[in-house]
Design a protein around this motif. Structure first.
Motif, mmCIF file in Angstrom:
data_model
loop_
_atom_site.group_PDB
_atom_site.id
_atom_site.type_symbol
_atom_site.label_atom_id
_atom_site.label_comp_id
_atom_site.label_asym_id
_atom_site.label_seq_id
_atom_site.Cartn_x
_atom_site.Cartn_y
_atom_site.Cartn_z
ATOM 1 N N GLY A 1 -13.287 -3.102 1.151
ATOM 2 C CA GLY A 1 -14.692 -3.119 2.084
ATOM 3 C C GLY A 1 -15.585 -1.752 2.071
ATOM 4 O O GLY A 1 -16.509 -1.937 1.961
ATOM 5 N N GLY B 1 -10.632 1.413 -0.112
ATOM 6 C CA GLY B 1 -10.398 0.028 0.115
ATOM 7 C C GLY B 1 -11.627 -0.834 -0.523
ATOM 8 O O GLY B 1 -12.623 -0.181 -0.655
ATOM 9 N N ALA C 1 -11.534 5.757 5.475
ATOM 10 C CA ALA C 1 -11.636 4.571 6.250
ATOM 11 C C ALA C 1 -10.906 3.333 5.850
ATOM 12 O O ALA C 1 -10.234 3.421 4.816
ATOM 13 C CB ALA C 1 -12.838 3.942 6.611
ATOM 14 N N GLY C 2 -10.514 2.483 6.808
ATOM 15 C CA GLY C 2 -9.499 1.483 6.543
ATOM 16 C C GLY C 2 -8.197 1.757 6.756
ATOM 17 O O GLY C 2 -7.875 2.753 7.741
ATOM 18 N N SER C 3 -7.456 0.954 6.305
ATOM 19 C CA SER C 3 -5.849 1.237 6.460
ATOM 20 C C SER C 3 -5.343 2.341 5.696
ATOM 21 O O SER C 3 -4.311 2.893 5.871
ATOM 22 C CB SER C 3 -4.986 -0.155 6.061
ATOM 23 O OG SER C 3 -5.322 -0.448 4.841
ATOM 24 N N LEU C 4 -6.013 2.827 4.769
ATOM 25 C CA LEU C 4 -5.340 3.913 4.012
ATOM 26 C C LEU C 4 -5.088 5.308 4.778
ATOM 27 O O LEU C 4 -4.027 5.923 4.889
ATOM 28 C CB LEU C 4 -6.101 4.195 2.926
ATOM 29 C CG LEU C 4 -6.013 3.228 1.649
ATOM 30 C CD1 LEU C 4 -7.245 3.370 0.554
ATOM 31 C CD2 LEU C 4 -4.727 3.614 0.883
ATOM 32 N N GLN D 1 0.724 -1.163 0.131
ATOM 33 C CA GLN D 1 -0.150 0.025 -0.074
ATOM 34 C C GLN D 1 0.878 0.952 0.120
ATOM 35 O O GLN D 1 0.723 2.288 -0.517
ATOM 36 C CB GLN D 1 -0.815 0.096 1.354
ATOM 37 C CG GLN D 1 -2.038 1.075 1.077
ATOM 38 C CD GLN D 1 -3.213 0.447 1.976
ATOM 39 O OE1 GLN D 1 -3.910 -0.443 1.842
ATOM 40 N NE2 GLN D 1 -3.086 1.152 3.426
ATOM 41 N N GLY E 1 -10.602 -7.929 1.856
ATOM 42 C CA GLY E 1 -10.974 -7.917 3.319
ATOM 43 C C GLY E 1 -10.409 -6.597 4.059
ATOM 44 O O GLY E 1 -10.185 -5.594 3.426
ATOM 45 N N TYR E 2 -10.444 -6.803 5.526
ATOM 46 C CA TYR E 2 -9.989 -5.551 6.224
ATOM 47 C C TYR E 2 -8.521 -5.780 6.519
ATOM 48 O O TYR E 2 -8.195 -6.147 7.579
ATOM 49 C CB TYR E 2 -10.985 -5.671 7.671
ATOM 50 C CG TYR E 2 -12.540 -5.378 7.147
ATOM 51 C CD1 TYR E 2 -13.098 -5.031 5.847
ATOM 52 C CD2 TYR E 2 -13.306 -5.862 8.162
ATOM 53 C CE1 TYR E 2 -14.515 -5.017 5.693
ATOM 54 C CE2 TYR E 2 -14.820 -5.983 7.951
ATOM 55 C CZ TYR E 2 -15.352 -5.512 6.958
ATOM 56 O OH TYR E 2 -16.632 -5.569 6.576
ATOM 57 N N LYS E 3 -7.836 -5.010 5.961
ATOM 58 C CA LYS E 3 -6.612 -4.930 6.271
ATOM 59 C C LYS E 3 -6.217 -4.198 7.680
ATOM 60 O O LYS E 3 -5.492 -4.636 8.520
ATOM 61 C CB LYS E 3 -5.566 -4.091 5.282
ATOM 62 C CG LYS E 3 -4.229 -3.963 5.322
ATOM 63 C CD LYS E 3 -3.522 -3.291 4.285
ATOM 64 C CE LYS E 3 -2.091 -3.424 4.167
ATOM 65 N NZ LYS E 3 -1.417 -2.516 5.193
ATOM 66 N N ILE F 1 -8.510 -3.513 10.335
ATOM 67 C CA ILE F 1 -9.096 -4.109 11.578
ATOM 68 C C ILE F 1 -8.573 -5.549 11.404
ATOM 69 O O ILE F 1 -8.267 -6.163 12.590
ATOM 70 C CB ILE F 1 -10.650 -4.236 11.240
ATOM 71 C CG1 ILE F 1 -11.168 -2.886 11.230
ATOM 72 C CG2 ILE F 1 -11.121 -4.820 12.570
ATOM 73 C CD1 ILE F 1 -11.015 -1.837 11.846
ATOM 74 N N CYS G 1 -15.841 7.135 8.088
ATOM 75 C CA CYS G 1 -17.096 6.526 7.734
ATOM 76 C C CYS G 1 -17.102 5.646 6.475
ATOM 77 O O CYS G 1 -16.710 6.517 5.401
ATOM 78 C CB CYS G 1 -18.194 7.304 7.614
ATOM 79 S SG CYS G 1 -19.901 6.652 7.219
HETATM 80 C C1 LIG Z 1 -19.452 2.399 8.144
HETATM 81 C C2 LIG Z 1 -18.398 1.677 8.997
HETATM 82 N N1 LIG Z 1 -18.383 0.619 9.440
HETATM 83 C C3 LIG Z 1 -17.284 0.182 10.058
HETATM 84 C C4 LIG Z 1 -16.218 0.641 10.394
HETATM 85 C C5 LIG Z 1 -15.178 -0.067 10.989
HETATM 86 N N2 LIG Z 1 -14.101 -0.114 10.156
HETATM 87 C C6 LIG Z 1 -12.855 0.624 9.763
HETATM 88 S S1 LIG Z 1 -11.907 0.271 8.691
HETATM 89 C C7 LIG Z 1 -12.714 -1.224 8.184
HETATM 90 C C8 LIG Z 1 -12.471 -2.074 7.347
HETATM 91 C C9 LIG Z 1 -12.174 -1.139 5.895
HETATM 92 O O1 LIG Z 1 -12.027 -2.140 4.992
HETATM 93 P P1 LIG Z 1 -11.339 -1.835 3.490
HETATM 94 O O2 LIG Z 1 -12.194 -0.609 3.036
HETATM 95 O O3 LIG Z 1 -11.142 -2.901 2.522
HETATM 96 O O4 LIG Z 1 -9.871 -1.086 3.810
HETATM 97 P P2 LIG Z 1 -8.478 -1.766 4.498
HETATM 98 O O5 LIG Z 1 -8.944 -1.949 5.751
HETATM 99 O O6 LIG Z 1 -8.633 -3.233 3.963
HETATM 100 O O7 LIG Z 1 -7.534 -0.984 4.252
HETATM 101 C C10 LIG Z 1 -13.918 -1.270 9.195
HETATM 102 C C11 LIG Z 1 -14.801 -2.557 9.211
HETATM 103 C C12 LIG Z 1 -16.292 2.020 9.770
HETATM 104 N N3 LIG Z 1 -15.099 2.730 9.932
HETATM 105 N N4 LIG Z 1 -17.288 2.447 9.086
#
Ligand SMILES: Cc1ncc(C[n+]2csc(CCOP(=O)(O)OP(=O)(O)O)c2C)c(N)n1
Ligand SMILES: [Mg+2]
Length: 633
Positions: free
Chosen positions: A467, A465, A413-416, A392, A495-497, A499, A440
């Protein structure tokens, strides 16, 4: 006295509202987003039909349209926003998450959910929530805690009192957020003779408020006495257009700067006194200085737990805070010396009071050398070449270096966000658009659309991401329909990198964070409760799901480029520049290679008792860090 329906009066009023700051006058609400249903089609829908000079935009999801409006407002530094109209029930309620996202981020949005009949005789109407305790209750009451102003218009004449209050809050830098006017569907269609003056052109002057003079003198004295001062620049610096004032202030005083998520872009990344991101997702430069700072000057920041690293980032025993903020609420945080005022006006006054005062030379020199050390670290991460899949970090470098330097990067949101906060090199104040107050999932593409609508001349790069994409990608359709091109870089790690990594760090092996089949499949619910489970990160033979997000994006009308390597992604970014409509660059990325943390922490409590050893070990580590949390009294 014009005889108008309540809905017609709302639209006629909105068309006449303007903001003004620094002599620039513009429409406060240049358009309306919406999805029609029985709760608004004959009211607001009819009013919009007969008033084509207030442009109506069809969207795909009510939550998404609020994100689009908030992102539009953020890009326009909160001087403009959009209105959002919905039907009643689910259409209305879908906006609640968007409302909270706007309010948490202090961004104005005007929400006009339809509401149940005020006249009640036909209740329960389709989609009405009934209550045996009160007839004065609907799902729209859920907007109360997430709105900065909330009202329900039960008689057409109530508008005369409600609309000006709504505008006051929307245009107030210290109070702004979601403003909700719930509009009962019968009242929307009722006519009344409104006073002519209600529809006169009105300009809301957005003030540059100035701090108390005595407080300013005290702050100047604290700054003269400081040995290790550090500025924490938040979103307020950008909204106030104080970035030039900040640069002059920093150069005059030699005080280094750490940036929050909303404040990134306050200084160019290559300014030698820019330490970059501060806090839980901070850089080695900013975080090291934050640990030692004896005076923290917060400018336009709400001090989220990411900024303070859950109150562990500022560790000097005698650390004090001076907070410059339009909102007294934020200015007083951490028992600070509050300078309640606009960031730009206050920085100018503070600079005048400090003539010739500089931070100790050794501190400024230390900062500039840490800046160089950090730049080398970014270079290292940009230069990684993950195999078989790119990391990434290297993909962020690619978008940063090969994307348009005048463009805007959008993420949420996510790991980005954490990686971007550290690694993104910001070249202009509006280049880094992170929704990280609410983080969000689903904001990314909807938000990207809002940014593009606010600033069509810039390329907009949405980093999302898989997710988040699966949660809310449908505004791709709106971007195609309206001709607002987005370049969406979809980082697919199945998936969720984020979380997953958090879960592993808490001793939980990434439980429930992969997109993979349970094993065994179809074990049945009763038997399965004990025997089947989702594969966690220890399972090397997990069967991936047959999901094809590239095909999904193509089906929505996007131009899609599929990549699995650094070189392919680089070529895709170049190719995307020549495409005139929304492009999705689908990149497969490594799920495990992460960017390290630097001298920081984030408090996520771990189970106090557990049958899993790794969780117990994580709990011990957590207890050690928990003890470092400070009150800053
Ligand atoms: C609406 C919402 N639900 C749940 C979360 C909790 N959450 C934070 S990051 C994440 C996973 C995101 O997945 P992805 O978009 O694939 O990014 P990655 O973690 O793989 O980088 C979750 C479930 C959130 N931030 N927002
Ligand atoms: Mg993912």
């Amino acid at each position: 006295m014009p005889r108008l329906t309540m809905a017609q009066a709302v639209i006629a009023f909105l068309k006449q509202q303007y903001t003004e700051r620094d002599g620039l006058e513009q429409r406060l609400i240049p358009g309306v987003f919406g999805i029609f249903g029985h709760g608004n089609v004959a009211g607001i829908g009819q009013a919009l039909l007969q008033a084509p000079d207030l442009r109506y935009y069809q969207t795909r999801n009510e939550q998404a349209m609020v994100h689009t409006a908030a992102a539009f407002a953020k890009q326009r530094n909160r001087l403009q926003t959009m209105a959002c109209t919905t039907s009643i029930g689910p259409g209305a309620l879908n906006m609640v998450t968007g409302a909270a996202t706007a309010t948490v981020n202090r961004l104005p949005v005007l929400l006009l959910p339809g509401d149940i009949f005020a006249r009640r005789n036909v209740a329960p109407v389709l989609q009405q929530l009934e209550s045996e305790h009160s007839q004065d209750l609907s799902v729209n009451d859920c907007f109360r805690p997430v709105s900065r102003y909330w009202d329900r218009i039960n008689r057409p004449d109530q508008l005369v009192m409600a609309l000006p209050e709504a505008m006051r809050v929307l245009t107030s830098p210290e109070e702004t957020g979601a403003v909700t006017l719930a509009l009962p569907q019968d009242v929307q269609a009722e006519a009344w003779e409104y006073p002519e003056e209600l529809f006169a052109r009105r300009v809301w002057h957005v003030a540059r408020s100035r701090p108390d003079v005595a407080a300013l003198q005290r702050a100047a004295a604290w700054m003269r006495a400081a040995q290790r001062p550090l500025i924490v620049a938040g979103g307020g610096v950008i909204y106030s257009e104080a970035t030039d004032a900040l640069r002059r202030f920093v150069e005059d005083t030699g005080i280094p700067v750490g940036e929050t998520m909303a404040g990134k872009g306050s200084l160019r990344y290559d300014h030698p006194l820019n330490m970059g991101a501060v806090g839980a997702t901070g850089t080695l430069a900013a975080n090291q200085l934050a640990l030692e700072a004896d005076l923290v000057i917060g400018i336009g920041t709400r001090y989220s737990d990411f900024t303070t690293a859950s109150k562990t980032q500022f560790q000097d025993a005698g650390v004090r805070f001076v907070n410059i903020n339009v909102a007294a609420f934020d200015a007083h945080k951490h028992h600070a010396l509050p300078l309640v005022g606009d960031a730009r006006a206050t920085l100018e006054e503070l600079a005048a009071a400090l003539q010739g005062v500089r931070a100790p030379e050794s501190w400024s020199l230390r900062a500039t050398s840490l800046h160089s050390e950090w730049e080398a670290e970014v270079e290292r991460i940009y230069s990684l070449r993950g195999a078989p899949l790119p990391t990434q970090g290297e993909l962020i470098g690619l978008v940063n270096e090969q994307g348009d330097g005048e463009g805007v990067m959008v993420c949420a949101a996510g790991s980005l966000p954490g990686d971007l906060h550290k690694l993104w090199r910001t070249r202009h104040p509006k280049q880094y658009h992170l929704e990280y107050g609410f983080s969000c999932m689903g904001y990314e593409i909807a938000g990207g659309l809002g940014v593009k609508m606010a600033d069509p001349a810039r390329e907009v790069y949405v980093l999302v991401g898989d997710g988040s994409y699966l949660m809310l990608a449908n505004e791709i359709v709106t971007s195609i329909q309206e001709g607002y091109k987005l370049t969406i870089v979809l980082l697919d790690n199945r998936g969720y990198k984020s979380i997953g990594a958090l879960s592993r760090s808490l001793g939980m092996q990434g439980f429930g964070t992969r997109y993979a089949y349970p094993q065994p499949l179809n074990a049945g619910l009763d038997a399965g409760a004990a025997t089947a489970s989702l594969p966690d990160d220890r399972a090397t033979d997990a069967a991936p799901l047959p999901v094809d997000l590239a095909m999904n994006a193509r089906s929505l009308g996007a131009h899609v480029i599929e990549c699995a390597s650094h070189a392919e992604a680089a070529a895709a970014l170049q190719a995307a520049k020549a495409i005139d409509h929304t492009v999705v660059i689908h990149v497969q990325t490594d799920r495990y290679a992460g960017v390290p943390g630097y001298f920081s922490w984030w408090d996520v409590p771990v189970a106090e008792v557990s049958t899993i050893d790794t969780v117990q070990a994580a709990r011990e580590e957590w207890e050690e860090m928990r003890a470092k949390e400070r009150y800053y009294l």
